[in-house]
Design a protein around this motif. Structure first.
Motif: not given
Length: 349
Positions: A182-185
């Motif tokens: 996800x965008x948070x890695x």
């Protein structure tokens, strides 16, 4: 003296089950056994065996026919050594057996598991001696060890309308499956309403609704990991019946997938083609195509498909002996022209 001399119900049941086991193991539609042969192996009289055989013929145990093969029935037998006598109808006929076995062999599953599964299919068809697996079936190099358990869980989730959660994977540089991030890695968790499992283009697809989208999605089952299923029934956020086609009618999933030779998003639209050299590429992929001969081995064809599926399909036949030209709609012609310029630029040097 007969082993079942007391004539008890338990003894009779034991003899009946013994007869069924021997028929299942040693007979098929072209190979029977005699009552004397059965009696010898069970240690009972021929009269006892015949009584059980006549009873089994009336009962049709487990929906399978027990009957005699007469010599006249073998006049057109395909086997080199047909044999009259008593037999039990196999669970599958030879054609069903072959289709199931070959379908199993095509799946990207554990090789040892497939060997066992195919052996069972042949046994259910009474063809154990014909087991048609030459050599071993290898396990795919980057096999998802959760694949088989995921099939079982998804099947139950579909049957009970239960929402599912999972990680969806891509490949790293070594070809191993790794979760999408996800965008948070961090590994991203997906939630979905599962509707069906379908095999297409050598891939096993989950047809589902992903929560973030307002359309059907097609996911490769072999890329699903860490699957969990809701514990309660009827937890779907959206049922399959809530989806409609471009005319507002309920979706027929079989027809829906037939319009997508490659599973792809978007509505299916009419596509008009000019096909020169043969219709095999058309009807191999579009069974509902409409074709009209307009010249010597030249046809005008109309199919219904999504634009991207049509583009991918047409591009694969670019250098084939069959020449395919999209006539309408112009949007697909424009995209194919753009693909041509991209290829020209990429490979002209």
């Amino acid at each position: 003296m007969e082993k079942e001399k007391a004539g008890s119900g338990a003894a009779r049941s034991e003899v009946g089950l013994g007869i069924l086991e021997l028929l299942d193991e040693h007979t098929d539609r072209e190979h029977g056994v005699t009552a004397a042969w059965l009696a010898d192996r069970l240690g009972v009289t021929v009269k006892t065996v015949r009584g059980h055989l006549y009873a089994l013929r009336e009962m049709r145990p487990f929906g399978r026919r027990v009957d005699r093969i007469e010599r006249g029935d073998l006049k057109h037998a395909e086997s080199p050594d047909p044999r009259p006598g008593w037999y039990v109808e196999p669970v599958f006929d030879a054609a069903q057996m072959r289709l199931l076995a070959d379908g199993a062999a095509l799946s990207r599953s554990d090789g040892e598991y497939l060997q066992d599964l195919i052996a069972r299919i042949y046994a259910f068809a009474g063809r154990s001696r014909q087991l048609g697996v030459r050599g071993s079936l290898p396990t795919p190099r980057h096999y998802n060890r959760e694949f088989l358990s995921n099939i079982e869980r998804l099947n139950d989730a579909i049957a009970h309308e239960r929402r599912v959660r999972f990680r969806y994977c891509t490949y790293d540089v070594s070809g191993e499956l790794v979760p999408r991030l996800g965008p948070d890695g961090k590994p991203r968790e997906y939630t979905a309403d599962p509707y069906d499992l379908r095999y297409k283009n050598e891939k096993y697809y989950l047809i589902c609704h992903l929560g973030a989208y307002d359309k059907l999605s097609y996911l490769h089952v072999e890329r699903i990991r860490d699957l969990t299923v809701d514990g309660e029934d009827h937890t779907l956020e959206r049922t399959f019946d809530s989806f409609r086609d471009e005319h507002g009618d309920p979706i027929d999933l079989t027809a829906f997938l037939a319009e997508r030779p490659y599973p792809s998003p978007g509505p299916a639209i009419p596509v008009r083609l000019r096909v020169e050299g043969g219709l095999e590429p058309v009807f191999d992929w579009f069974p509902d195509a409409k074709a009209t001969r307009v010249g010597d081995d030249v046809y005008e064809v109309t199919v219904k498909a999504t634009p991207w599926a049509t583009i991918w399909w047409a591009l694969q036949y670019t250098t084939s002996e069959v020449r395919i030209t999209v006539l309408e709609p112009q949007s697909i012609r424009d995209e194919l022209r753009r693909a041509g310029y991209i290829l020209l630029d990429r490979y002209e040097r």
